[in-house]
Design a protein around this motif. Structure first.
Motif, PDB file in Angstrom:
ATOM      1  N   SER A   1      87.939  -9.812 -36.126  1.00  0.00           N
ATOM      2  CA  SER A   1      87.245 -10.768 -36.803  1.00  0.00           C
ATOM      3  C   SER A   1      87.161 -10.844 -38.552  1.00  0.00           C
ATOM      4  O   SER A   1      86.825 -11.742 -38.984  1.00  0.00           O
ATOM      5  N   LEU A   2      87.353  -9.592 -38.780  1.00  0.00           N
ATOM      6  CA  LEU A   2      87.587  -9.344 -40.485  1.00  0.00           C
ATOM      7  C   LEU A   2      89.031  -9.801 -40.974  1.00  0.00           C
ATOM      8  O   LEU A   2      89.432  -9.876 -41.941  1.00  0.00           O
ATOM      9  N   GLY A   3      89.895 -10.292 -39.762  1.00  0.00           N
ATOM     10  CA  GLY A   3      91.267 -10.436 -40.152  1.00  0.00           C
ATOM     11  C   GLY A   3      92.291  -9.229 -40.595  1.00  0.00           C
ATOM     12  O   GLY A   3      93.147  -9.454 -41.267  1.00  0.00           O
ATOM     13  N   LEU A   4      91.965  -8.021 -40.379  1.00  0.00           N
ATOM     14  CA  LEU A   4      92.509  -6.734 -40.736  1.00  0.00           C
ATOM     15  C   LEU A   4      93.807  -6.636 -39.945  1.00  0.00           C
ATOM     16  O   LEU A   4      94.003  -7.305 -38.711  1.00  0.00           O
ATOM     17  N   PRO A   5      94.769  -6.347 -40.452  1.00  0.00           N
ATOM     18  CA  PRO A   5      96.045  -6.236 -39.928  1.00  0.00           C
ATOM     19  C   PRO A   5      96.023  -4.983 -38.810  1.00  0.00           C
ATOM     20  O   PRO A   5      95.352  -4.275 -39.052  1.00  0.00           O
ATOM     21  N   GLU A   6      96.768  -5.137 -37.429  1.00  0.00           N
ATOM     22  CA  GLU A   6      96.902  -3.997 -36.696  1.00  0.00           C
ATOM     23  C   GLU A   6      97.861  -3.084 -36.896  1.00  0.00           C
ATOM     24  O   GLU A   6      99.214  -3.509 -36.930  1.00  0.00           O
ATOM     25  N   PRO A   7      97.932  -1.959 -37.207  1.00  0.00           N
ATOM     26  CA  PRO A   7      98.895  -1.051 -37.668  1.00  0.00           C
ATOM     27  C   PRO A   7      99.690  -0.738 -36.381  1.00  0.00           C
ATOM     28  O   PRO A   7      99.249  -0.735 -35.289  1.00  0.00           O
ATOM     29  N   ALA A   8     100.966  -0.435 -36.755  1.00  0.00           N
ATOM     30  CA  ALA A   8     101.759   0.138 -35.693  1.00  0.00           C
ATOM     31  C   ALA A   8     101.507   1.496 -35.248  1.00  0.00           C
ATOM     32  O   ALA A   8     101.067   2.588 -35.919  1.00  0.00           O
ATOM     33  N   GLU A   9     101.189   1.786 -33.948  1.00  0.00           N
ATOM     34  CA  GLU A   9     100.767   2.977 -33.075  1.00  0.00           C
ATOM     35  C   GLU A   9     101.860   3.782 -33.047  1.00  0.00           C
ATOM     36  O   GLU A   9     102.455   4.014 -32.065  1.00  0.00           O
ATOM     37  N   THR A  10     102.352   4.718 -34.236  1.00  0.00           N
ATOM     38  CA  THR A  10     103.634   5.430 -34.100  1.00  0.00           C
ATOM     39  C   THR A  10     103.387   6.848 -34.098  1.00  0.00           C
ATOM     40  O   THR A  10     104.488   7.807 -34.363  1.00  0.00           O
ATOM     41  N   GLY A  11     102.124   7.251 -33.724  1.00  0.00           N
ATOM     42  CA  GLY A  11     101.693   8.734 -33.508  1.00  0.00           C
ATOM     43  C   GLY A  11     102.513   9.262 -32.224  1.00  0.00           C
ATOM     44  O   GLY A  11     102.556   8.499 -31.211  1.00  0.00           O
ATOM     45  N   LYS A  12     102.380  10.567 -32.270  1.00  0.00           N
ATOM     46  CA  LYS A  12     102.938  11.120 -31.019  1.00  0.00           C
ATOM     47  C   LYS A  12     101.839  11.595 -30.092  1.00  0.00           C
ATOM     48  O   LYS A  12     102.132  12.197 -28.922  1.00  0.00           O
ATOM     49  N   THR A  13     100.766  11.766 -30.676  1.00  0.00           N
ATOM     50  CA  THR A  13      99.369  12.035 -29.910  1.00  0.00           C
ATOM     51  C   THR A  13      98.420  11.023 -29.913  1.00  0.00           C
ATOM     52  O   THR A  13      98.374  10.086 -30.833  1.00  0.00           O
ATOM     53  N   PHE A  14      97.345  11.164 -28.964  1.00  0.00           N
ATOM     54  CA  PHE A  14      96.389  10.174 -29.080  1.00  0.00           C
ATOM     55  C   PHE A  14      95.489  10.349 -30.408  1.00  0.00           C
ATOM     56  O   PHE A  14      95.003   9.496 -30.763  1.00  0.00           O
ATOM     57  N   VAL A  15      95.282  11.497 -30.945  1.00  0.00           N
ATOM     58  CA  VAL A  15      94.540  11.829 -32.321  1.00  0.00           C
ATOM     59  C   VAL A  15      95.301  11.217 -33.185  1.00  0.00           C
ATOM     60  O   VAL A  15      94.759  10.524 -33.936  1.00  0.00           O
ATOM     61  N   ASP A  16      96.415  11.278 -33.284  1.00  0.00           N
ATOM     62  CA  ASP A  16      97.275  10.626 -34.568  1.00  0.00           C
ATOM     63  C   ASP A  16      97.066   9.266 -34.331  1.00  0.00           C
ATOM     64  O   ASP A  16      97.007   8.433 -35.425  1.00  0.00           O
TER      65      ASP A  16
ATOM     66  N   LEU B   1      85.696   2.817 -36.473  1.00  0.00           N
ATOM     67  CA  LEU B   1      86.025   3.667 -35.272  1.00  0.00           C
ATOM     68  C   LEU B   1      87.358   3.071 -34.461  1.00  0.00           C
ATOM     69  O   LEU B   1      87.224   1.732 -34.493  1.00  0.00           O
ATOM     70  N   ALA B   2      88.175   3.881 -34.118  1.00  0.00           N
ATOM     71  CA  ALA B   2      89.008   3.619 -33.172  1.00  0.00           C
ATOM     72  C   ALA B   2      89.305   4.264 -32.162  1.00  0.00           C
ATOM     73  O   ALA B   2      88.876   5.591 -32.157  1.00  0.00           O
ATOM     74  N   ASP B   3      89.909   3.800 -31.138  1.00  0.00           N
ATOM     75  CA  ASP B   3      90.051   4.704 -29.586  1.00  0.00           C
ATOM     76  C   ASP B   3      91.737   4.557 -29.562  1.00  0.00           C
ATOM     77  O   ASP B   3      92.270   3.672 -29.810  1.00  0.00           O
ATOM     78  N   ASP B   4      92.111   5.750 -28.701  1.00  0.00           N
ATOM     79  CA  ASP B   4      93.534   5.576 -28.083  1.00  0.00           C
ATOM     80  C   ASP B   4      93.174   6.484 -26.692  1.00  0.00           C
ATOM     81  O   ASP B   4      92.481   7.532 -26.793  1.00  0.00           O
TER      82      ASP B   4
ATOM     83  N   ILE C   1      81.409  -4.591 -35.853  1.00  0.00           N
ATOM     84  CA  ILE C   1      82.136  -5.732 -35.841  1.00  0.00           C
ATOM     85  C   ILE C   1      83.461  -5.333 -35.765  1.00  0.00           C
ATOM     86  O   ILE C   1      84.018  -4.090 -35.966  1.00  0.00           O
ATOM     87  N   SER C   2      84.462  -6.324 -35.421  1.00  0.00           N
ATOM     88  CA  SER C   2      85.804  -5.907 -35.027  1.00  0.00           C
ATOM     89  C   SER C   2      86.686  -6.183 -36.230  1.00  0.00           C
ATOM     90  O   SER C   2      86.537  -7.131 -37.193  1.00  0.00           O
ATOM     91  N   ALA C   3      87.915  -5.458 -36.232  1.00  0.00           N
ATOM     92  CA  ALA C   3      88.833  -5.452 -36.983  1.00  0.00           C
ATOM     93  C   ALA C   3      89.378  -6.837 -37.181  1.00  0.00           C
ATOM     94  O   ALA C   3      89.841  -7.349 -38.016  1.00  0.00           O
TER      95      ALA C   3
ATOM     96  N   ALA D   1      87.941  -0.705 -34.766  1.00  0.00           N
ATOM     97  CA  ALA D   1      89.549  -0.942 -34.912  1.00  0.00           C
ATOM     98  C   ALA D   1      90.098  -1.517 -33.732  1.00  0.00           C
ATOM     99  O   ALA D   1      90.932  -0.876 -33.079  1.00  0.00           O
ATOM    100  N   THR D   2      89.679  -2.824 -33.290  1.00  0.00           N
ATOM    101  CA  THR D   2      90.383  -3.208 -32.299  1.00  0.00           C
ATOM    102  C   THR D   2      90.482  -4.812 -32.410  1.00  0.00           C
ATOM    103  O   THR D   2      89.609  -5.366 -32.874  1.00  0.00           O
ATOM    104  N   HIS D   3      91.546  -5.422 -31.684  1.00  0.00           N
ATOM    105  CA  HIS D   3      91.471  -6.893 -31.645  1.00  0.00           C
ATOM    106  C   HIS D   3      91.129  -7.178 -30.177  1.00  0.00           C
ATOM    107  O   HIS D   3      91.231  -8.406 -29.861  1.00  0.00           O
ATOM    108  N   ASN D   4      90.670  -6.294 -29.481  1.00  0.00           N
ATOM    109  CA  ASN D   4      90.273  -6.564 -28.087  1.00  0.00           C
ATOM    110  C   ASN D   4      88.889  -6.682 -27.823  1.00  0.00           C
ATOM    111  O   ASN D   4      87.916  -5.955 -27.946  1.00  0.00           O
ATOM    112  N   ALA D   5      88.650  -7.990 -27.609  1.00  0.00           N
ATOM    113  CA  ALA D   5      87.011  -8.291 -27.273  1.00  0.00           C
ATOM    114  C   ALA D   5      86.075  -7.471 -26.350  1.00  0.00           C
ATOM    115  O   ALA D   5      84.946  -7.200 -26.564  1.00  0.00           O
ATOM    116  N   GLY D   6      87.007  -7.071 -25.253  1.00  0.00           N
ATOM    117  CA  GLY D   6      86.129  -6.365 -24.256  1.00  0.00           C
ATOM    118  C   GLY D   6      85.935  -4.990 -24.696  1.00  0.00           C
ATOM    119  O   GLY D   6      84.815  -4.432 -24.397  1.00  0.00           O
ATOM    120  N   LYS D   7      86.706  -4.377 -25.324  1.00  0.00           N
ATOM    121  CA  LYS D   7      86.372  -2.948 -26.067  1.00  0.00           C
ATOM    122  C   LYS D   7      85.218  -2.851 -27.120  1.00  0.00           C
ATOM    123  O   LYS D   7      84.341  -2.150 -27.315  1.00  0.00           O
TER     124      LYS D   7
END
Ligand code: IMP
Length: 209
Positions: A39-54, A72-75, A35-37, A13-19
């Motif tokens: 390349s599938l044309g998936l939208p990027e959700p807003a990162e509205t959480g208060k923690t890295f886990v959120d 898989l996503a990272d923060d 495969i990256s989100a 779940a990244t639009h960053n080719a390096g990641k």
């Protein structure tokens, strides 16, 4: 112990080719095709959480739901003890030029200077302890999820030193070292980074490795 990830396609779940490249290389030995989100044309959700886990879960769940595949996503970010863990989930936001200069884009020297300015305001004896945190979240389309948190402990130095790495690397001195992350070559940094620590936990649980 072995987890649920098998030989299958995993959406990163990244639009960053390096990641995507870095994560793909780490998971390739376990038969995982990434495969990256983006390349599938998936939208990027807003990162509205208060923690890295959120935030990692928001990104992983959104990608799993819209693709029908495990995702898989990272923060990640920098947490400074004397600043009550700030900038934390706002680490990238502290580099926004918009805040300082009204221009688009990010400036890491401004961000490092902001942290340093706040520490300097606490006086010459301010505690300079900090850590980088990285959370990896895996979400499956049926709602199951797994979360792994890695840390790199260290202290902040000033002025910034070194030309390798990115972000706050020039001011971060990992525990037991005198050189900043930006003075470590990439392989050396990857062996001790918060991302490596989180991946080691993921691989241990998911692949028993
Ligand atoms: P994100 O996880 O892509 O949202 O990134 C958060 C921010 O944390 C990045 O933009 C970097 O500024 C910072 N960061 C995360 N990991 C590192 C690192 O290894 N070195 C330096 N800065 C980092």
């Amino acid at each position: 112990m072995s987890g649920r990830l098998g030989s299958e396609t995993l959406v990163i779940a990244t639009h960053n080719a390096g990641k995507l490249k870095e994560i793909g290389a780490l998971l390739a030995p376990y038969g995982i095709n990434c495969i990256s989100a983006g390349s599938l044309g998936l939208p990027e959700p807003a990162e509205t959480g208060k923690t890295f886990v959120d935030n990692a879960l928001i990104k992983a769940r959104a990608a799993a739901e819209s693709s029908g595949l495990p995702a898989l996503a990272d923060d990640s970010g920098l947490c400074v003890d004397a600043l009550q863990g700030r900038p934390g989930v706002y680490t990238a936001d502290w580099a926004e030029r918009q805040w300082f200069e009204g221009k688009p884009g990010r400036d890491w020297y401004l961000a490092m200077g902001k942290v340093e300015g706040l520490l300097a305001g606490l006086g010459p004896d301010a505690d300079r302890s900090c850590h980088f945190a990285c959370v990896l979240a895996i979400a499956w389309p049926d709602g199951e999820h797994a979360v792994y948190e890695g840390r790199a402990m260290g202290t902040l130095t000033w002025p910034p030193r070194g030309t390798m790495g990115f972000g706050y690397d020039p001011v971060f001195v990992p525990k037991g070292e005198t050189r900043t992350f930006a003075e470590h070559d990439p392989a050396e940094k990857h062996a001790i980074s918060h991302r490596a620590d989180a991946f080691a936990k993921l691989v241990a649980e998911q692949f028993g490795a």
